[in-house]
Design an enzyme around this catalytic site. Structure first.
Site: not given
Length: 363
Positions: A75-76, A274, A323
């Site tokens: 989704m970056k 994260e 993360w």
């Protein structure tokens, strides 16, 4: 003295009834078998499409252990919009569809990042009006695409400087070359405008600001708290704060507790977003995980979880996300060019002592 003798059949029935009662009590007190079952708040992993599709153990671990997922890379901006005007949602859609099929929450990460993972075409923009328009249209397109499917977003990621605790004004690489920097082009208040654009795109999504180092950099922590307070006073739609918590066995407990407490005092949702605990902060090439280091990692995981549960009011506990899933796919060895074992599962997806630390922290 009187003696009583039960008939054999009656004695057997009484013994059986007592045994059944004790068995029932044992069954009722059997501890939960997964992180998702054990935790009163959501537990998540940052995951990627490829191992989900190609590694059965990875997929099984996520399916069984998580109640929330975050997209690690899919989704970056560089993955969703590799070329100007081109949007590719394939990887992100796969993760969202998986989560929805398993009734797991999806946390979106991230809409705006000051430089890292910004697409190359976006890094070339220097005109403030063009950049602002481009980011607004990007947020509108992505937010609308996932509307009703993604519960929350890290709207802006890592906007603050590590030293002064101010919005990043300069960003340089190792050679000293100036790099693309949203804050430098758009000004300090660009973060507020990004939140407004995200809220317009999906009014139902919870919106977070996300950053690292808050447990070790007081200036940054204080600046983030001040920004969140300012947003609340101005009516900027912010709902939560992400505390990344990329820490090590050497990270002071006091700093961890201070960061969690100060963020919680804002009244916003708090997401340890994260989490991993490095065992090799010195980045030794010949690192070996000794029993003593394994125990230190266990204690650090336990402390983080117990502090989060103790300090953050239940209504503000958005959850804790690792993360990564396992040591074999962790980002840390590639980043430090060293050996490390920072996650609760080893490379074969066996539960580690760190896993037990998380569970023990809950109690």
């Amino acid at each position: 003295m009187k003696f009583f003798f039960f008939p054999t059949g009656l004695a057997a029935m009484i013994l059986l009834a007592c045994t059944m009662k004790e068995t029932a009590n044992v069954v009722q007190t059997v501890p939960p078998t997964t992180l998702a079952e054990a935790s009163p708040f959501p537990v998540g992993f940052a995951i990627n499409p490829s191992p989900m599709q190609n590694n059965a153990r990875y997929r099984q671990t996520v399916t069984q252990e998580a109640s929330s997922i975050t997209a690690d890379l899919a989704m970056k901006p560089s993955r969703i919009s590799p070329q100007k005007g081109v949007f590719n949602f394939e990887g992100a859609d796969y993760l969202v569809d998986f989560a929805r099929s398993q009734k797991k929450r999806v946390h979106g990460h991230t809409l705006v990042w000051y430089i890292n993972t910004s697409p190359e075409w976006l890094k070339q923009l220097r005109d403030s009006t063009e950049l602002e328009t481009t980011l607004r249209e990007y947020i509108q397109t992505v937010g609308t695409h996932f509307k009703g499917k993604v519960a929350s977003w890290d709207v802006v990621n890592e906007a603050f400087d590590n030293n002064q605790g101010a919005i990043r004004r300069d960003s340089v690489d190792k050679s000293g070359r100036t790099l693309f920097n949203v804050g430098k082009i758009l000004g300090n208040d660009y973060v507020a405008r990004m939140f407004q654009y995200a809220h317009k795109a999906d009014p139902g999504a919870r919106l977070f600001y996300n950053d690292y180092g808050q447990e070790t950099i007081p200036a940054k922590l204080n600046a983030i708290v001040a920004m969140a307070t300012d947003f609340q006073q101005r009516g900027i739609p912010i709902h939560g704060l992400g505390l990344q918590m990329h820490i090590s066995i050497d990270t002071p407990d006091a700093g961890i507790e201070t960061a969690i407490r100060k963020l919680a005092d804002t009244g916003l949702l708090i997401h340890i977003s994260e989490l991993d605990v490095a065992m090799n902060p010195g980045k030794k090439k010949d690192f070996i995980a000794t029993p003593a280091l394994i125990e230190q990692q266990y204690q650090k995981y336990k402390f983080v979880v117990s502090t989060y549960k103790k300090v953050v009011p239940v209504s503000q506990q958005f959850g804790i996300t690792f993360w990564g899933v396992d040591d074999g796919t962790s980002w840390i060895p590639g980043h430090c060019q060293c050996t490390d074992y920072a996650l609760p599962f080893d490379a074969q997806f066996a539960r580690k002592r760190a896993y037990q630390g998380f569970l023990d922290g809950l109690h």
